[in-house]
Design an enzyme around this catalytic site. Structure first.
Site, mmCIF file in Angstrom:
data_model
loop_
_atom_site.group_PDB
_atom_site.id
_atom_site.type_symbol
_atom_site.label_atom_id
_atom_site.label_comp_id
_atom_site.label_asym_id
_atom_site.label_seq_id
_atom_site.Cartn_x
_atom_site.Cartn_y
_atom_site.Cartn_z
ATOM 1 N N CYS A 190 0.862 -1.201 0.027
ATOM 2 C CA CYS A 190 0.011 -0.195 -0.089
ATOM 3 C C CYS A 190 0.894 1.297 0.094
ATOM 4 C CB CYS A 190 -0.771 0.219 1.244
ATOM 5 S SG CYS A 190 -2.030 -1.297 1.029
ATOM 6 N N ASN A 227 11.627 -6.822 -6.546
ATOM 7 C CA ASN A 227 11.042 -7.705 -5.304
ATOM 8 C C ASN A 227 12.247 -7.956 -4.226
ATOM 9 O OD1 ASN A 227 10.388 -10.112 -3.876
ATOM 10 N ND2 ASN A 227 9.199 -10.707 -5.699
ATOM 11 N N ASN A 264 -0.699 -13.891 -9.545
ATOM 12 C CA ASN A 264 -1.268 -14.784 -8.782
ATOM 13 C C ASN A 264 -2.393 -14.211 -8.033
ATOM 14 O OD1 ASN A 264 0.734 -16.919 -9.076
ATOM 15 N ND2 ASN A 264 1.965 -16.141 -7.749
ATOM 16 N N HIS A 317 -3.449 -7.059 -2.239
ATOM 17 C CA HIS A 317 -3.197 -5.707 -3.056
ATOM 18 C C HIS A 317 -3.089 -6.325 -4.458
ATOM 19 C CE1 HIS A 317 -2.588 -1.611 -2.959
ATOM 20 N NE2 HIS A 317 -1.804 -1.855 -4.361
ATOM 21 N N HIS A 362 -1.435 -6.927 -7.968
ATOM 22 C CA HIS A 362 -0.282 -6.837 -8.296
ATOM 23 C C HIS A 362 0.057 -7.989 -8.970
ATOM 24 C CE1 HIS A 362 0.055 -9.504 -4.952
ATOM 25 N NE2 HIS A 362 1.242 -10.090 -5.406
ATOM 26 N N GLN A 403 3.896 -10.146 -10.833
ATOM 27 C CA GLN A 403 5.449 -10.100 -10.760
ATOM 28 C C GLN A 403 5.948 -10.321 -12.113
ATOM 29 O OE1 GLN A 403 7.180 -12.574 -7.888
ATOM 30 N NE2 GLN A 403 5.045 -13.193 -6.977
ATOM 31 N N LYS A 419 -10.103 -27.809 -8.004
ATOM 32 C CA LYS A 419 -9.696 -29.076 -8.698
ATOM 33 C C LYS A 419 -8.217 -29.308 -8.148
ATOM 34 C CE LYS A 419 -7.998 -30.889 -13.086
ATOM 35 N NZ LYS A 419 -8.391 -32.244 -12.965
ATOM 36 N N PHE A 420 -8.218 -30.702 -7.704
ATOM 37 C CA PHE A 420 -6.925 -31.031 -7.363
ATOM 38 C C PHE A 420 -5.912 -31.681 -8.439
ATOM 39 C CE2 PHE A 420 -9.047 -30.942 -3.421
ATOM 40 C CZ PHE A 420 -8.022 -30.230 -2.601
ATOM 41 N N VAL A 472 -3.380 -34.127 -8.681
ATOM 42 C CA VAL A 472 -2.765 -34.948 -7.771
ATOM 43 C C VAL A 472 -3.028 -36.464 -8.498
ATOM 44 C CG1 VAL A 472 -2.924 -33.936 -5.669
ATOM 45 C CG2 VAL A 472 -5.021 -35.457 -6.364
#
Ligand code: H2U
Length: 348
Positions: free
Chosen positions: A54, A76, A152, A163, A165, A167, A313-314, A316
């Site tokens: 922020c 970063n 993400n 927040h 954002h 990368q 959903k997994f 695996v």
């Protein structure tokens, strides 16, 4: 009984990965008594004095985030890739290979307010973000062969901060996903003399089975070979090699499709729909010297939710040991998304 792709199991080929996806539509009927997630919250305050992203807040590393009022980029504080770090010696042993990994990682805050996102920001504000993505690709692409921009969204996708954002990780090596895609795009181009993704978008526009949304320059669709339940691709109608090649009209149209797509996602379960999204385009750095006609710029969205805001959903078991599998057909997922209002439910 004749084959019906909406009912009967089958394998679909992903030409970008040279992989198959098992589609098992009949399995959608199975009851779910497994893990249930907390519904992704959309009650983020617009300012949190303890959130380092922020404006005006001091980050744990001691640097104060400035009072920014638009897009804000910073290096970063905990990068996975450093510019200057010793590299391993060349190693010819097939079983213990290692190569140098150098790079840099940046964070781009989309907006000064934490309760805004691509679905609720104004088109002009999204355009500012797109222009920053172009700038980062241009800047880091001078030195690095791959500039990966990704977002993400939601704790379920490993996002550490609510927040808005994304990368940027730039590297001196071509990571696995683009490396494999580059090989497959090149093979298709050598065989057919046309870029795979341009052929693909034309065929999808003809079929009209998996289209979610389109404007003058871009198409959003659920790929034929999608493996995440509501996975989508954002593709330009005309070939564009990289972010840096988008003209003004295309940038405006990209802002429109991103806003509409994120709004449609959130409208499905009336929640902040988690996802990981990222952009791919022709490699940069030394690869500028080589012909990249096999490439076309695009974005991919991988959201994990399947049945509701709380059931994901997994990946695996069979996915880990055999191959990826999905229950909901890409055609049904596309219809669910297509039928959503293009205005975010909070803006109505
Ligand atoms: P994710 O939400 O996708 O985890 O991205 C947030 C990034 O922001 C993460 O890579 C960085 C983290 O290292 N970060 C900082 O650089 N400084 C901070 O003070 C907080 C988070």
């Amino acid at each position: 009984m004749s084959f019906d792709p909406n009912e009967h199991q089958h394998n679909r080929y992903n030409p970008l990965k040279d992989e198959w996806v098992l589609v098992s539509p009949h399995r959608m009927l199975r009851p779910w008594s497994g893990q249930v997630e907390n519904a992704p919250t959309d009650k983020t305050p617009s300012f949190d004095p303890n959130n380092p992203l922020c404006p005006g807040v001091e980050r744990p590393c001691g640097i104060k985030t400035p009072e920014y009022d638009s897009v804000y980029v910073f290096k970063n504080d905990y990068p996975a890739l450093l510019e200057d770090s010793p590299s391993p010696n060349d190693n010819n042993d097939d079983l213990f290979k290692s190569i140098s990994a150098k790079g840099t990682c940046r964070v781009i805050c989309f907006h000064p307010k934490s309760d805004m996102h691509l679905g609720t920001m104004k088109n002009e504000e999204i355009l500012d973000v797109i222009n920053e993505w172009v700038k980062q690709t241009e800047d880091l692409g001078k030195k690095y062969v791959w500039v990966q921009i990704f977002e993400n969204r939601g704790a379920i996708m490993g996002c550490s901060n609510p927040h808005p954002h994304c990368q940027v990780w730039a590297s001196n090596f071509l990571p696995n996903e683009p490396r494999i895609k580059d090989k497959n795009l090149k093979e298709y181009y050598q065989k057919n003399g046309r870029p795979l993704l341009i052929d693909y978008v034309k065929k999808e526009l003809d079929k009209q089975e998996r289209i979610v949304y389109e404007n003058d320059e871009f198409v959003v669709l659920v790929p034929y070979w999608a493996f995440w339940p509501f996975e989508t691709m954002v593709l330009p109608k005309k070939q564009v090699l990289r972010f840096t090649d988008l003209n003004e009209t295309q940038r405006n149209c990209l802002a429109d499709v991103l806003k509409v797509l994120v709004s449609k996602y959130d409208n499905v379960f009336k929640c902040s729909f988690p996802y990981s999204m990222g952009f791919h385009g022709a490699p940069t750095g030394d690869e500028y010297k080589r012909n990249q006609d096999h490439w076309s710029f695009h974005a991919m969205f991988y959201p994990p939710l399947l049945r509701s805001a709380t059931v994901k959903k997994f990946m695996v078991g069979y996915e880990m040991f055999a191959q990826v599998q999905r229950d909901l057909t890409p055609e049904k997922a596309a219809k669910v998304l297509r039928d959503q209002n293009k205005i975010h439910y909070k803006m109505n």
